[in-house]
Scaffold this motif. Structure first.
Motif, short mmCIF file in Angstrom:
data_model
loop_
_atom_site.label_atom_id
_atom_site.label_comp_id
_atom_site.label_asym_id
_atom_site.label_seq_id
_atom_site.Cartn_x
_atom_site.Cartn_y
_atom_site.Cartn_z
N VAL A 78 56.71 60.06 43.10
CA VAL A 78 57.03 58.63 43.19
C VAL A 78 56.15 57.98 44.26
N VAL A 79 55.99 58.69 45.37
CA VAL A 79 55.11 58.22 46.44
C VAL A 79 53.68 58.10 45.93
N ALA A 80 53.22 59.11 45.18
CA ALA A 80 51.86 59.09 44.62
C ALA A 80 51.68 57.87 43.73
N ALA A 81 52.69 57.56 42.92
CA ALA A 81 52.60 56.41 42.02
C ALA A 81 52.51 55.10 42.80
N LEU A 82 53.30 54.97 43.87
CA LEU A 82 53.26 53.75 44.69
C LEU A 82 51.89 53.60 45.37
N PHE A 83 51.38 54.71 45.90
CA PHE A 83 50.08 54.65 46.56
C PHE A 83 48.97 54.33 45.55
N GLY A 84 49.06 54.91 44.36
CA GLY A 84 48.06 54.63 43.32
C GLY A 84 48.08 53.17 42.91
N LEU A 85 49.29 52.61 42.75
CA LEU A 85 49.42 51.19 42.40
C LEU A 85 48.77 50.33 43.48
N ALA A 86 49.05 50.65 44.73
CA ALA A 86 48.50 49.86 45.85
C ALA A 86 46.97 49.99 45.89
N PHE A 87 46.48 51.20 45.70
CA PHE A 87 45.02 51.43 45.76
C PHE A 87 44.32 50.67 44.64
N GLY A 88 44.86 50.78 43.42
CA GLY A 88 44.27 50.08 42.28
C GLY A 88 44.31 48.57 42.46
N PHE A 89 45.44 48.07 42.99
CA PHE A 89 45.60 46.63 43.22
C PHE A 89 44.54 46.15 44.22
N LEU A 90 44.41 46.88 45.34
CA LEU A 90 43.46 46.48 46.38
C LEU A 90 42.02 46.53 45.84
N LEU A 91 41.67 47.60 45.13
CA LEU A 91 40.30 47.72 44.63
C LEU A 91 39.96 46.57 43.69
N GLN A 92 40.92 46.21 42.81
CA GLN A 92 40.63 45.12 41.87
C GLN A 92 40.48 43.79 42.62
N LYS A 93 41.37 43.52 43.57
CA LYS A 93 41.27 42.27 44.34
C LYS A 93 39.99 42.26 45.18
N GLY A 94 39.50 43.45 45.53
CA GLY A 94 38.26 43.54 46.29
C GLY A 94 37.02 43.42 45.41
N GLY A 95 37.22 43.25 44.11
CA GLY A 95 36.11 43.03 43.20
C GLY A 95 35.32 44.28 42.85
N VAL A 96 35.76 45.44 43.33
CA VAL A 96 34.94 46.64 43.13
C VAL A 96 35.25 47.36 41.81
N GLY A 97 36.02 46.69 40.94
CA GLY A 97 36.15 47.19 39.57
C GLY A 97 35.17 46.45 38.66
N LYS A 98 34.43 45.50 39.24
CA LYS A 98 33.52 44.68 38.44
C LYS A 98 32.13 45.33 38.37
N TYR A 99 31.61 45.40 37.16
CA TYR A 99 30.29 46.01 36.93
C TYR A 99 29.22 45.43 37.85
N HIS A 100 29.13 44.09 37.90
CA HIS A 100 28.03 43.46 38.64
C HIS A 100 28.18 43.61 40.15
N VAL A 101 29.41 43.76 40.63
CA VAL A 101 29.60 43.97 42.08
C VAL A 101 29.10 45.38 42.46
#
Lengths: 190, 197
Positions: free
Chosen positions: B26-49
């Protein structure tokens, strides 16, 4: 034409239109805020889970689970899978949750794209999905071999290992950027 | 008791570990959600970035990583100092890390998403990440198939054990860490000053 070229900043002249990364939308939030958030998240994973943040081992676990399903005898003999028995564990749940975290962020920020080809890729290489699929598969393939050999990826070495001042991680991440720049530069500029 | 400032792993204080309070997955899932959320808001899921970083046009990736290193380092070493966290220092194998890191970089330039940001890209609807994930799984299997041979060859080149940067410079961690944090902050300042993004 000469007048136009002289009137443009040097950098803009060097980059052809379409392959200028800055002409596409940047991050939604400040990279410093995001970096700080990831730093704090790493405190939490160390404290609560006794684990560094990492992503690449997930793909090895999936490879092992699929291998055990398709060719159990052969997969069971491989040294890597003997040392790292594939299972649905912490890293597996962590990476699957990254997909959902990314989706929540994209949907709430109006950045859910639903596309097969990134715009900058199309500007440079055209709109063949087959070409993008082949290059992306090859890229992922090389990355996995590299990550397993080096012992981690951009997360495991690039963030978790470097923040622990791990020499292995600093070597790996410097080589990662050298290799990446050496390929990306000719790919987009020649 | 050994001094936590010179050790890497040691028994943590307290009879019950903090992770016992919540199920680990459950902890792993919460941390994964937070990590994915932060990475997307940081723009680093974008090809051109991501490609923009390798083209030295967009420094978002470096800014995110270096800020995470400064903040993460301060907290993780503080936790370690007070015996609240173990370090997970990977053994340095110079040959494996040079060859592996370079191969990874070449693949990174082709796919643009890395293993973590590829998952983010999938989440934001960049479906081309799926081909890369298939490649990551296939490449992982090939590595496993070659693992016996690699263990005898490449992974024996330049084996140095669990080495950390302060060890190389023969500096105490308590001196090295603040100096290194200042160096990274100076590099971040230079990026902010001279890079457009």
């Amino acid at each position: 034409m000469i007048v136009v070229a002289l009137g443009t900043p040097d950098l803009a002249v060097a980059v052809p239109p379409g392959v200028d990364a800055l002409s596409y939308p940047g991050p939604a939030w400040s990279p410093y805020l995001i970096g700080a958030g990831i730093g704090v998240l790493s405190w939490l994973t160390f404290y609560f889970s006794d684990k560094p943040i990492g992503a690449s081992s997930f793909y090895a676990q999936v490879a092992g689970l699929l291998g055990k399903f398709v060719a159990p005898a052969r997969t069971g003999k491989l040294v890597y899978f003997k040392d790292n028995p594939p299972r649905v564990g912490w890293e597996f749940v962590f990476v699957v949750s990254i997909v959902f975290g990314g989706a929540i962020a994209a949907v709430t920020g109006g950045e859910f794209v639903s596309e097969w080809l990134p715009a900058m890729w199309v500007a440079r290489f055209g709109d063949s999905i087959a070409l993008r699929a082949f290059v992306t598969f090859a890229g992922g393939f090389l990355m996995a071999v590299g990550a397993r050999l080096a012992g981690g990826c951009t997360s495991g070495h690039g963030i978790s290992g470097t923040l622990q001042l791990n020499v292995a991680s600093w070597i790996a991440v410097i080589c990662l950027f050298i290799g990446g720049i050496a390929v990306a530069m000719p790919l987009f500029n020649l | 008791m050994s001094n936590p400032d010179t050790t890497i792993t040691k028994p943590r204080e307290g009879a019950t570990s903090p992770e016992a309070a919540l199920p680990a997955l459950v902890v792993a899932a919460l941390f994964g959600l937070a990590f994915g959320f932060l990475l997307q808001k940081g723009g680093v899921g974008k090809y051109h970035v991501l490609v923009g970083q390798l083209l030295l046009q967009d420094f978002t990736v470096a800014k995110v990583m270096m800020t995470a290193i400064v903040v993460g380092m301060a907290g993780v070493f503080t936790l370690h100092h007070f015996a609240k966290a173990n370090l997970h220092v990977q053994p340095t194998k110079v040959g494996a890390q040079i060859i592996g890191g370079t191969l990874f970089g070449i693949g990174f330039a082709l796919m643009a998403y890395c293993p973590g940001t590829g998952a983010v890209a999938l989440g934001q609807g960049s479906w081309d990440a799926l081909f890369g994930m298939a490649g990551l799984i296939a490449g992982s299997y090939l590595f496993a198939a070659m693992s016996a041979w690699l263990k005898r060859t490449v992974e024996t080149w330049g084996v140095k054990g669990q080495v950390m940067l302060p060890d190389l410079l023969r500096m105490p961690r308590g001196v090295f860490i603040p100096i290194f944090a200042l160096v990274l902050i100076a590099a971040l300042y230079a990026m902010e000053r001279f890079a457009t993004r």
